[in-house]
Write a protein that holds these residues in place. Structure first.
Motif, short mmCIF file in Angstrom:
data_model
loop_
_atom_site.label_atom_id
_atom_site.label_comp_id
_atom_site.label_asym_id
_atom_site.label_seq_id
_atom_site.Cartn_x
_atom_site.Cartn_y
_atom_site.Cartn_z
N THR A 1 28.06 -38.54 -33.18
CA THR A 1 29.14 -37.73 -32.32
C THR A 1 28.90 -39.12 -31.46
O THR A 1 27.97 -39.37 -30.78
N ASP A 2 29.29 -39.13 -30.53
CA ASP A 2 29.77 -39.53 -29.51
C ASP A 2 29.39 -39.05 -28.49
O ASP A 2 30.37 -38.27 -27.86
N LYS B 1 29.08 -39.45 -24.47
CA LYS B 1 29.81 -39.84 -23.84
C LYS B 1 31.67 -39.15 -24.29
O LYS B 1 31.55 -38.53 -22.88
N GLN B 2 31.29 -39.36 -24.94
CA GLN B 2 33.82 -38.78 -25.45
C GLN B 2 33.30 -37.02 -25.07
O GLN B 2 33.86 -36.34 -25.14
N LYS C 1 34.53 -36.35 -21.76
CA LYS C 1 35.53 -35.83 -21.74
C LYS C 1 36.23 -34.77 -22.62
O LYS C 1 37.28 -33.65 -22.65
N ASN C 2 35.56 -34.32 -23.95
CA ASN C 2 36.12 -33.14 -24.54
C ASN C 2 35.26 -32.50 -25.28
O ASN C 2 34.18 -32.95 -26.34
N SER D 1 34.95 -30.64 -28.67
CA SER D 1 35.14 -31.62 -30.32
C SER D 1 33.96 -31.76 -31.18
O SER D 1 33.84 -32.21 -32.42
N GLU E 1 34.30 -31.44 -34.88
CA GLU E 1 33.51 -32.45 -35.69
C GLU E 1 32.99 -31.89 -36.71
O GLU E 1 32.70 -32.44 -37.92
N SER F 1 31.51 -29.63 -18.72
CA SER F 1 31.00 -29.85 -19.90
C SER F 1 29.86 -28.90 -20.09
O SER F 1 29.44 -28.60 -21.06
#
Length: 351
Positions: free
Chosen positions: A286-287, A289-290, A293-294, A297, A301, A335
């Motif tokens: 998984t990313d 950094k993403q 934002k979300n 997710s 995932e 987050s």
């Protein structure tokens, strides 16, 4: 004066050398399992993930990789799994690696009794001790696996990895006992064995079952044997290509075949095992950094990945700690709060 200085210097050097010698880096531990099936002691080498003994997180369970020809592959394979499981760039979850050391390799890894005669002396049968693979897989399934589960925090998910005769063994286990492992790795498998008996078994399996079991994985590597026009290498290359055609035509197995230019039969396992792990666990990474934002997710995932693997996988507590550190250091407060709550849900503190 000079002599005393030399003596003191030598003592000081010896002290620091001994001190350093006590700090050893270990990659595993040896265990001995007595097999009633094989009527012999079997030595296995066990590598534990880096977080296995981390007292700052809750004890976790880990997938288990059963690695054939352990005496040849264990050292590099242990480091390989650690490297591609490191956060935040993990392509695979941390795994327990169980290297199985050989006693009678040909006996254990071949599916049928050889009738092949020596070209030099027809009175001699080659591979006379062959044909014991069913006993060997019984040992792994009924004796070794329970031993590992009893002594280590093993997850149900397991992978079988073999090379040459070991690759032949892995494919035969997939055909005869697909439920024993979730994924199979066969590096340059000796599918030429006994007039390509395993290829015949593959055809018979598909005629009977029409398709392979769901959510099983098979990775096959193939060496660029420069000697393929000579001796047994030609038979090996042709047999692997035949098998590839059958499996790809059927199209029901999570299957990948890789040809490694410039690699020989003796070297192909190293790149093959790296690619195999990335293929089996594709979708695990998984990313981070993403996620800022979300954040939701991450759960989505992992749910998708678990469905693909037909086994439950959750983000590890150590990975969640890395995520939380990233969110905190970059001031992503919302987050950060989300992942605090997720960590508490997945890994509640024991009161």
């Amino acid at each position: 004066m000079n002599n005393w200085f030399k003596i003191l210097s030598l003592l000081a050097f010896s002290f620091f050398t001994l001190g350093k010698a006590q700090k050893k880096l270990t990659i595993g531990e040896k265990q001995t399992v007595f097999s009633k099936v094989l009527n012999e002691n079997r030595e296995v080498w066990v590598h534990l993930p880096k977080t296995y003994d981390d007292t700052t997180i809750n004890p976790a369970k880990y997938p288990v990789i059963y690695l054939l020809d352990g005496e040849n592959n264990f050292e590099y394979y242990a480091g390989l799994t650690d490297f591609i499981a490191r956060t935040p760039y993990a392509d695979i979850p941390e795994c327990i690696v169980v290297g199985i050391k050989n006693t009678e390799r040909t006996r254990d890894l071949t599916p049928t009794k050889s009738q092949k005669k020596s070209p030099v002396n027809p009175a001699v049968t080659l591979f006379a001790d062959s044909g014991g693979s069913e006993n060997f897989v019984k040992f792994i399934q009924e004796e070794l696996k329970p031993f590992i589960s009893k002594n280590y925090r093993a997850q149900e998910y397991s992978i079988l990895v073999g090379h040459s005769f070991g690759g032949l063994f892995a494919i035969n286990v997939l055909l005869a006992h697909p439920e024993y492992f979730n994924a199979y790795v066969a590096n340059d498998p000796s599918l030429w064995w006994d007039n390509e008996v395993t290829i015949s078994r593959t055809k018979d399996y598909l005629e009977k079952n029409k398709k392979f079991p769901a959510a099983k994985f098979l990775y096959v590597s193939q060496a660029d044997n420069e000697e393929k026009q000579k001796n047994w290498n030609s038979d090996m290359t042709q047999a692997i290509e035949k098998f590839k055609g059958i499996v790809e035509k059927n199209g029901t197995l999570n299957y990948k075949h890789s040809f490694f230019e410039g690699e020989t039969h003796g070297t192909v396992s190293y790149p093959g095992n790296y690619e195999a792990l990335k293929f089996i666990f594709k979708g695990f990474r998984t990313d981070i950094k993403q996620l800022a934002k979300n954040p939701g997710s991450l759960e989505t995932e992992y749910k998708t990945f678990s469905g693909k693997m037909n086994s439950e996988f959750n983000p590890s507590e150590s990975y969640l700690n890395v995520i939380l550190k990233f969110m905190k250091s970059n001031d992503f407060k919302e987050s950060e709060t989300y992942f605090i709550n997720l960590k508490n849900k997945l890994y509640p503190k024991v009161k």
